[in-house]
Design an enzyme around this catalytic site. Structure first.
Site, PDB file in Angstrom:
ATOM      1  N   GLN A 101       0.842  -1.193   0.000  1.00  0.00           N
ATOM      2  CA  GLN A 101       0.000   0.000   0.000  1.00  0.00           C
ATOM      3  C   GLN A 101       0.883   1.251   0.000  1.00  0.00           C
ATOM      4  OE1 GLN A 101      -2.183   1.636   3.525  1.00  0.00           O
ATOM      5  NE2 GLN A 101      -3.980   0.830   2.474  1.00  0.00           N
ATOM      6  N   TYR A 171      -6.225  10.471   4.951  1.00  0.00           N
ATOM      7  CA  TYR A 171      -4.962  10.837   4.307  1.00  0.00           C
ATOM      8  C   TYR A 171      -5.242  11.610   3.008  1.00  0.00           C
ATOM      9  CZ  TYR A 171      -2.771   7.837   7.792  1.00  0.00           C
ATOM     10  OH  TYR A 171      -2.340   7.280   8.979  1.00  0.00           O
ATOM     11  N   ARG A 219      -7.799   1.451  -1.739  1.00  0.00           N
ATOM     12  CA  ARG A 219      -8.516   1.459  -0.456  1.00  0.00           C
ATOM     13  C   ARG A 219      -9.289   2.762  -0.355  1.00  0.00           C
ATOM     14  NH1 ARG A 219      -7.049  -0.334   5.798  1.00  0.00           N
ATOM     15  NH2 ARG A 219      -8.519  -1.994   5.430  1.00  0.00           N
ATOM     16  N   GLY A 312      -7.840  -8.043  10.562  1.00  0.00           N
ATOM     17  CA  GLY A 312      -6.690  -7.263  10.964  1.00  0.00           C
ATOM     18  C   GLY A 312      -6.221  -7.510  12.372  1.00  0.00           C
ATOM     19  N   ARG A 313      -6.914  -6.904  13.335  1.00  0.00           N
ATOM     20  CA  ARG A 313      -6.405  -6.944  14.713  1.00  0.00           C
ATOM     21  C   ARG A 313      -6.337  -8.355  15.298  1.00  0.00           C
ATOM     22  NH1 ARG A 313     -10.244  -2.130  16.248  1.00  0.00           N
ATOM     23  NH2 ARG A 313     -11.019  -2.785  14.219  1.00  0.00           N
TER      24      ARG A 313
END
Length: 330
Positions: A101, A171, A219, A312-313
Protein backbone atom coordinates in the site's frame (compact mmCIF):
# COMPACT_ATOMS: atom_id res chain seq x y z
CA UNK A 1 -17.76 -25.91 0.43
CA UNK A 2 -16.71 -23.11 2.75
CA UNK A 3 -17.07 -19.61 1.32
CA UNK A 4 -13.78 -18.52 2.91
CA UNK A 5 -11.88 -21.43 1.32
CA UNK A 6 -13.19 -20.74 -2.18
CA UNK A 7 -10.44 -19.51 -4.54
CA UNK A 8 -10.68 -16.15 -6.26
CA UNK A 9 -9.88 -17.16 -9.82
CA UNK A 10 -11.15 -14.25 -11.94
CA UNK A 11 -9.20 -11.14 -12.76
CA UNK A 12 -5.50 -10.32 -12.58
CA UNK A 13 -4.97 -11.34 -8.94
CA UNK A 14 -5.88 -14.98 -8.37
CA UNK A 15 -6.05 -16.08 -4.72
CA UNK A 16 -6.33 -19.50 -3.14
CA UNK A 17 -8.90 -18.39 -0.55
CA UNK A 18 -10.84 -15.29 0.52
CA UNK A 19 -8.78 -14.37 3.62
CA UNK A 20 -6.81 -11.11 3.50
CA UNK A 21 -4.53 -9.50 6.07
CA UNK A 22 -5.27 -5.78 5.64
CA UNK A 23 -2.61 -3.08 5.97
CA UNK A 24 -1.80 -2.27 9.61
CA UNK A 25 0.90 0.23 10.56
CA UNK A 26 3.55 -1.40 12.73
CA UNK A 27 6.08 1.47 13.08
CA UNK A 28 8.78 -1.21 12.86
CA UNK A 29 10.88 0.27 10.06
CA UNK A 30 14.48 1.40 10.48
CA UNK A 31 15.76 4.96 10.10
CA UNK A 32 14.38 6.76 7.02
CA UNK A 33 11.73 4.08 6.47
CA UNK A 34 14.17 1.31 5.63
CA UNK A 35 13.27 -2.34 5.98
CA UNK A 36 15.18 -4.16 8.69
CA UNK A 37 15.02 -7.38 10.65
CA UNK A 38 11.98 -6.31 12.73
CA UNK A 39 9.77 -5.83 9.65
CA UNK A 40 11.03 -8.99 7.95
CA UNK A 41 10.48 -11.10 11.08
CA UNK A 42 7.00 -9.68 11.61
CA UNK A 43 5.74 -10.48 8.10
CA UNK A 44 7.55 -13.84 8.13
CA UNK A 45 5.63 -14.78 11.28
CA UNK A 46 2.27 -13.56 9.95
CA UNK A 47 2.63 -15.38 6.60
CA UNK A 48 3.86 -18.74 7.95
CA UNK A 49 2.08 -21.64 6.24
CA UNK A 50 0.51 -19.45 3.57
CA UNK A 51 -2.93 -19.64 5.20
CA UNK A 52 -3.63 -15.97 4.38
CA UNK A 53 -4.14 -15.71 0.63
CA UNK A 54 -3.19 -12.03 0.41
CA UNK A 55 -1.11 -9.87 2.73
CA UNK A 56 -1.36 -6.12 2.16
CA UNK A 57 1.74 -4.38 3.49
CA UNK A 58 1.13 -1.38 5.72
CA UNK A 59 0.92 2.11 4.22
CA UNK A 60 4.28 3.33 2.98
CA UNK A 61 5.19 6.92 2.15
CA UNK A 62 5.80 7.95 -1.46
CA UNK A 63 7.65 11.16 -0.55
CA UNK A 64 9.18 12.63 2.61
CA UNK A 65 6.54 15.38 2.63
CA UNK A 66 3.83 12.69 2.75
CA UNK A 67 5.31 10.67 5.62
CA UNK A 68 2.64 10.05 8.25
CA UNK A 69 4.71 9.00 11.26
CA UNK A 70 8.06 7.88 12.61
CA UNK A 71 8.75 4.23 11.87
CA UNK A 72 6.65 4.26 8.68
CA UNK A 73 7.96 2.27 5.71
CA UNK A 74 9.29 4.12 2.68
CA UNK A 75 8.78 3.58 -1.05
CA UNK A 76 10.08 7.08 -1.69
CA UNK A 77 13.24 6.33 -3.64
CA UNK A 78 14.83 3.67 -5.81
CA UNK A 79 17.35 2.66 -3.15
CA UNK A 80 14.50 0.94 -1.26
CA UNK A 81 13.78 -1.63 -3.97
CA UNK A 82 16.38 -4.24 -3.00
CA UNK A 83 15.24 -4.30 0.63
CA UNK A 84 11.61 -4.46 -0.43
CA UNK A 85 12.47 -7.53 -2.51
CA UNK A 86 13.51 -9.29 0.71
CA UNK A 87 10.04 -8.64 2.10
CA UNK A 88 8.11 -9.90 -0.93
CA UNK A 89 10.41 -12.95 -1.14
CA UNK A 90 9.77 -13.97 2.48
CA UNK A 91 5.99 -13.78 2.05
CA UNK A 92 6.10 -15.68 -1.26
CA UNK A 93 8.35 -18.35 0.27
CA UNK A 94 5.70 -18.88 2.96
CA UNK A 95 2.98 -19.35 0.33
CA UNK A 96 1.00 -16.09 0.39
CA UNK A 97 0.64 -13.32 -2.18
CA UNK A 98 1.40 -9.75 -1.21
CA UNK A 99 0.51 -6.23 -2.28
CA UNK A 100 2.07 -3.01 -1.01
CA UNK A 101 0.00 0.00 0.00
CA UNK A 102 1.36 3.42 -1.03
CA UNK A 103 0.29 6.67 0.59
CA UNK A 104 0.69 10.41 0.99
CA UNK A 105 -0.48 11.71 4.38
CA UNK A 106 -1.33 15.23 3.22
CA UNK A 107 -2.58 17.31 6.15
CA UNK A 108 -2.21 14.29 8.44
CA UNK A 109 1.57 14.75 8.21
CA UNK A 110 3.46 17.05 10.56
CA UNK A 111 6.43 19.38 10.23
CA UNK A 112 8.10 17.60 13.17
CA UNK A 113 8.13 14.25 11.32
CA UNK A 114 8.68 15.33 7.71
CA UNK A 115 10.60 18.60 7.96
CA UNK A 116 8.07 20.03 5.49
CA UNK A 117 4.90 22.07 5.82
CA UNK A 118 1.82 19.80 5.55
CA UNK A 119 -0.21 20.13 2.34
CA UNK A 120 -3.79 19.37 1.40
CA UNK A 121 -6.53 20.16 -1.10
CA UNK A 122 -7.43 23.31 0.88
CA UNK A 123 -6.19 25.30 3.86
CA UNK A 124 -8.82 23.62 6.06
CA UNK A 125 -8.04 21.94 9.37
CA UNK A 126 -7.80 18.15 9.26
CA UNK A 127 -10.87 16.95 11.23
CA UNK A 128 -8.86 14.19 12.93
CA UNK A 129 -5.79 16.09 14.10
CA UNK A 130 -6.43 19.80 13.56
CA UNK A 131 -3.50 20.52 11.21
CA UNK A 132 -4.16 23.36 8.78
CA UNK A 133 -2.22 22.53 5.60
CA UNK A 134 -0.97 24.67 2.74
CA UNK A 135 -3.30 24.42 -0.28
CA UNK A 136 -1.73 22.46 -3.12
CA UNK A 137 -1.19 24.19 -6.44
CA UNK A 138 -2.05 22.35 -9.65
CA UNK A 139 1.65 21.86 -10.33
CA UNK A 140 2.15 20.34 -6.88
CA UNK A 141 -0.81 18.01 -7.51
CA UNK A 142 0.86 16.83 -10.73
CA UNK A 143 4.11 16.26 -8.82
CA UNK A 144 2.32 14.09 -6.25
CA UNK A 145 0.65 12.08 -9.03
CA UNK A 146 4.17 11.45 -10.38
CA UNK A 147 5.33 10.34 -6.94
CA UNK A 148 2.50 7.79 -6.74
CA UNK A 149 3.50 6.53 -10.19
CA UNK A 150 7.18 6.19 -9.25
CA UNK A 151 6.33 4.42 -5.98
CA UNK A 152 4.06 1.94 -7.77
CA UNK A 153 6.81 1.07 -10.22
CA UNK A 154 9.18 0.42 -7.29
CA UNK A 155 6.59 -1.93 -5.78
CA UNK A 156 6.45 -3.86 -9.05
CA UNK A 157 10.25 -4.00 -9.34
CA UNK A 158 10.42 -5.33 -5.78
CA UNK A 159 8.41 -8.40 -6.79
CA UNK A 160 5.05 -7.67 -5.19
CA UNK A 161 1.85 -9.09 -6.70
CA UNK A 162 0.13 -5.71 -6.91
CA UNK A 163 -0.05 -2.20 -5.48
CA UNK A 164 -2.74 -0.57 -3.36
CA UNK A 165 -3.45 3.17 -3.57
CA UNK A 166 -4.52 4.55 -0.17
CA UNK A 167 -7.56 6.84 -0.12
CA UNK A 168 -8.96 6.24 3.37
CA UNK A 169 -8.54 7.21 7.03
CA UNK A 170 -8.19 10.94 6.33
CA UNK A 171 -4.96 10.84 4.31
CA UNK A 172 -4.32 12.99 1.22
CA UNK A 173 -6.43 11.27 -1.44
CA UNK A 174 -9.21 10.85 1.12
CA UNK A 175 -8.90 14.60 1.87
CA UNK A 176 -9.63 15.31 -1.80
CA UNK A 177 -12.58 12.88 -1.76
CA UNK A 178 -14.19 14.30 1.38
CA UNK A 179 -16.29 17.49 1.14
CA UNK A 180 -15.12 18.26 4.69
CA UNK A 181 -11.63 19.12 3.45
CA UNK A 182 -12.06 19.73 -0.28
CA UNK A 183 -13.67 23.11 -0.95
CA UNK A 184 -11.61 23.77 -4.09
CA UNK A 185 -13.23 25.83 -6.85
CA UNK A 186 -11.10 24.39 -9.68
CA UNK A 187 -11.46 21.05 -11.49
CA UNK A 188 -10.13 19.15 -8.44
CA UNK A 189 -13.11 20.20 -6.29
CA UNK A 190 -16.87 20.51 -6.47
CA UNK A 191 -18.96 17.40 -7.06
CA UNK A 192 -17.77 13.82 -6.59
CA UNK A 193 -16.31 13.64 -10.10
CA UNK A 194 -14.23 16.74 -9.38
CA UNK A 195 -13.12 15.47 -5.99
CA UNK A 196 -11.91 12.17 -7.51
CA UNK A 197 -10.11 13.76 -10.46
CA UNK A 198 -6.80 13.33 -8.63
CA UNK A 199 -7.63 9.66 -7.96
CA UNK A 200 -8.34 9.01 -11.63
CA UNK A 201 -5.10 10.71 -12.62
CA UNK A 202 -3.15 8.68 -10.05
CA UNK A 203 -4.75 5.44 -11.30
CA UNK A 204 -3.89 6.30 -14.91
CA UNK A 205 -0.30 7.25 -14.03
CA UNK A 206 0.16 4.05 -12.02
CA UNK A 207 -1.36 1.92 -14.79
CA UNK A 208 0.91 3.54 -17.38
CA UNK A 209 3.92 2.76 -15.18
CA UNK A 210 3.16 -0.84 -14.14
CA UNK A 211 1.48 -2.07 -17.35
CA UNK A 212 -1.87 -3.69 -18.03
CA UNK A 213 -1.28 -6.99 -16.22
CA UNK A 214 -0.18 -5.71 -12.79
CA UNK A 215 -3.05 -5.58 -10.27
CA UNK A 216 -4.05 -2.19 -8.85
CA UNK A 217 -6.10 -2.08 -5.64
CA UNK A 218 -7.58 1.03 -4.10
CA UNK A 219 -8.52 1.46 -0.46
CA UNK A 220 -11.48 3.79 -0.24
CA UNK A 221 -12.74 5.52 2.88
CA UNK A 222 -16.31 5.05 1.71
CA UNK A 223 -17.97 7.20 4.38
CA UNK A 224 -16.72 9.78 6.86
CA UNK A 225 -19.65 9.06 9.21
CA UNK A 226 -19.60 12.80 9.96
CA UNK A 227 -22.01 15.65 9.30
CA UNK A 228 -21.17 17.14 5.90
CA UNK A 229 -18.68 14.40 5.09
CA UNK A 230 -18.49 11.79 2.37
CA UNK A 231 -21.37 9.33 2.06
CA UNK A 232 -21.97 5.92 0.55
CA UNK A 233 -23.78 7.65 -2.32
CA UNK A 234 -20.55 9.51 -3.14
CA UNK A 235 -18.64 6.25 -2.93
CA UNK A 236 -20.94 4.38 -5.30
CA UNK A 237 -20.25 7.03 -7.95
CA UNK A 238 -16.52 6.93 -7.19
CA UNK A 239 -16.30 3.13 -7.15
CA UNK A 240 -17.80 2.86 -10.62
CA UNK A 241 -15.34 5.45 -11.97
CA UNK A 242 -12.42 3.65 -10.31
CA UNK A 243 -13.44 0.38 -11.94
CA UNK A 244 -13.68 2.09 -15.34
CA UNK A 245 -10.23 3.62 -14.77
CA UNK A 246 -8.66 0.20 -14.25
CA UNK A 247 -8.77 -0.60 -10.53
CA UNK A 248 -8.89 -4.38 -10.08
CA UNK A 249 -10.01 -4.67 -6.43
CA UNK A 250 -11.65 -2.19 -4.03
CA UNK A 251 -10.67 -2.36 -0.36
CA UNK A 252 -13.34 -0.58 1.71
CA UNK A 253 -12.79 1.17 5.02
CA UNK A 254 -13.73 4.40 6.77
CA UNK A 255 -12.90 7.96 5.82
CA UNK A 256 -12.19 10.61 8.44
CA UNK A 257 -13.72 8.29 11.06
CA UNK A 258 -10.67 6.06 10.58
CA UNK A 259 -10.89 2.28 10.69
CA UNK A 260 -13.42 2.19 13.54
CA UNK A 261 -16.84 3.82 13.83
CA UNK A 262 -18.40 4.88 17.12
CA UNK A 263 -21.52 2.85 17.76
CA UNK A 264 -20.77 0.16 15.18
CA UNK A 265 -19.59 -2.99 16.93
CA UNK A 266 -20.87 -5.88 14.80
CA UNK A 267 -18.25 -8.02 13.10
CA UNK A 268 -17.77 -6.59 9.63
CA UNK A 269 -19.15 -3.20 10.62
CA UNK A 270 -18.37 -1.69 7.19
CA UNK A 271 -20.55 -4.36 5.52
CA UNK A 272 -23.33 -1.91 4.63
CA UNK A 273 -20.72 0.02 2.62
CA UNK A 274 -19.31 -3.03 0.82
CA UNK A 275 -22.77 -4.42 0.11
CA UNK A 276 -23.82 -1.13 -1.53
CA UNK A 277 -20.60 -0.85 -3.55
CA UNK A 278 -20.85 -4.46 -4.75
CA UNK A 279 -24.18 -3.57 -6.37
CA UNK A 280 -22.51 -1.05 -8.73
CA UNK A 281 -19.16 -2.71 -9.58
CA UNK A 282 -18.15 -6.09 -10.96
CA UNK A 283 -14.63 -6.16 -9.45
CA UNK A 284 -13.95 -7.86 -6.09
CA UNK A 285 -14.57 -5.91 -2.89
CA UNK A 286 -12.68 -6.42 0.40
CA UNK A 287 -14.51 -6.01 3.72
CA UNK A 288 -12.66 -5.36 6.98
CA UNK A 289 -13.83 -4.09 10.34
CA UNK A 290 -13.88 -5.96 13.63
CA UNK A 291 -14.00 -9.47 12.15
CA UNK A 292 -12.52 -11.85 14.72
CA UNK A 293 -14.54 -15.04 14.26
CA UNK A 294 -14.27 -17.38 11.29
CA UNK A 295 -18.01 -18.07 11.36
CA UNK A 296 -18.72 -14.35 11.07
CA UNK A 297 -16.42 -14.24 8.04
CA UNK A 298 -18.27 -17.17 6.48
CA UNK A 299 -21.64 -15.53 7.11
CA UNK A 300 -20.60 -12.19 5.57
CA UNK A 301 -19.34 -13.95 2.44
CA UNK A 302 -22.40 -16.21 2.20
CA UNK A 303 -24.70 -13.16 2.38
CA UNK A 304 -22.84 -11.49 -0.48
CA UNK A 305 -21.63 -8.58 1.64
CA UNK A 306 -18.12 -8.82 0.11
CA UNK A 307 -15.85 -11.00 -2.01
CA UNK A 308 -12.85 -11.02 0.33
CA UNK A 309 -12.57 -10.72 4.11
CA UNK A 310 -9.87 -8.72 5.84
CA UNK A 311 -8.99 -9.80 9.36
CA UNK A 312 -6.69 -7.26 10.96
CA UNK A 313 -6.40 -6.94 14.71
CA UNK A 314 -7.19 -10.62 15.39
CA UNK A 315 -4.23 -11.66 13.19
CA UNK A 316 -2.11 -8.87 14.65
CA UNK A 317 -2.72 -10.27 18.15
CA UNK A 318 -2.54 -13.97 17.21
CA UNK A 319 -0.25 -15.12 14.39
CA UNK A 320 -1.96 -18.54 14.45
CA UNK A 321 -5.44 -17.08 13.85
CA UNK A 322 -5.41 -17.77 10.11
CA UNK A 323 -4.09 -21.31 10.49
CA UNK A 324 -6.69 -22.16 13.10
CA UNK A 325 -9.48 -20.57 11.07
CA UNK A 326 -8.60 -22.35 7.82
CA UNK A 327 -8.12 -25.72 9.55
CA UNK A 328 -11.48 -25.39 11.31
CA UNK A 329 -13.19 -25.16 7.91
CA UNK A 330 -11.42 -28.11 6.26
Amino acid sequence: MSYLLKPLDKGKLTLKNRLVMPPMATSKSEKDGRIGKNILDYYDEKSQGGYISLIIIEHSFITQQGKASEGQLSVADDSRVEDLKKLSNIIHKNGSKTVMQINHAGSAASLAVTGHEPVGPCAIANPRIGNVPKELTKKEIKDIIGEFKDAALRVKKAGFDGVEIHSAHGYLLNQFFSPLTNKRSDEYGGDVLGRIKIHLEVIKAVRDAVGDDFPILLRLGASDYMEGGSTIEDSKIAALEFEKAGVDILDISGGFCGFIVAGLTDQGYFSSLTESIKKVVSIPVILTGGITDVNAAEKLLSEGKADLIGVGRAIYKDSKWAENAIKSLN
